[in-house]
Design an enzyme around this catalytic site. Structure first.
Site, PDB file in Angstrom:
ATOM      1  N   GLY A  64       0.807  -1.216   0.000  1.00 51.02           N
ATOM      2  CA  GLY A  64       0.000   0.000   0.000  1.00 51.02           C
ATOM      3  C   GLY A  64       0.834   1.257   0.000  1.00 51.02           C
ATOM      4  O   GLY A  64       0.574   2.206  -0.757  1.00 51.02           O
ATOM      5  N   GLU A  65       1.865   1.288   0.837  1.00 51.66           N
ATOM      6  CA  GLU A  65       2.701   2.490   0.913  1.00 51.66           C
ATOM      7  C   GLU A  65       3.474   2.701  -0.383  1.00 51.66           C
ATOM      8  O   GLU A  65       3.660   3.837  -0.834  1.00 51.66           O
ATOM      9  CB  GLU A  65       3.659   2.415   2.102  1.00 51.66           C
ATOM     10  N   SER A  66       3.910   1.626  -1.007  1.00 48.13           N
ATOM     11  CA  SER A  66       4.619   1.751  -2.285  1.00 48.13           C
ATOM     12  C   SER A  66       3.724   2.397  -3.334  1.00 48.13           C
ATOM     13  O   SER A  66       4.132   3.346  -4.023  1.00 48.13           O
ATOM     14  CB  SER A  66       5.090   0.377  -2.771  1.00 48.13           C
TER      15      SER A  66
END
Length: 143
Positions: A64-66
């Site tokens: 998700g953060e990527s």
């Protein structure tokens, strides 16, 4: 990979050269579509599990953060950078095999902040987790 025609060429070069970064490559994340408003990526469960054999919660967050960070960098535009200032995740279902797909959607995009929601689903389309990330957008420091 699909991305907007007006994407910053320097960002494209960094993404192509790095594959999204060392951790992203180690986890087998593949970017399918990249944009400020919507991005999509996949990740194998195998190799990203925790001790009882299910996809590690941290793997959901990395995926998700990527996606959210790259989408924010695209929104920031040339000469600017995106830096994560907050991330959270809610895990609602476990998965022990296959490929998961994450779809990142912009919640709010401004000159100084970008917030995205990333929904991770299994191969049957069931929601596994919801990740939310906010990035601060700044001018790139001079070299």
């Amino acid at each position: 990979m699909k991305y907007p025609d007006d994407l910053d060429p320097e960002l494209v070069a960094r993404l192509v050269e790095s594959g999204g970064g060392t951790l992203t490559r180690k986890m087998g994340i593949e970017f399918l579509e990249l944009g400020a408003d919507r991005s999509v990526a996949t990740m194998p469960v195998e190799g990203n599990t925790q001790v009882i054999g299910i996809l590690h919660g941290g793997a959901h967050v990395v995926l998700g953060e990527s996606l959210g960070s790259i989408s924010s960098a695209i929104h920031a535009g040339p000469g600017r950078i995106a830096m994560g200032i907050e991330v959270n995740a809610t895990h609602t279902r476990a998965v022990s095999s296959g490929i998961v797909t994450a779809t990142c959607t912009a919640i709010a995009l401004s000159r100084t902040l970008a917030t995205h929601e990333i929904v991770v689903r299994d191969e049957e389309g069931r929601r596994l987790s919801t990740v939310r990330i906010t990035n601060i957008l700044k001018d790139r420091p001079a070299p």
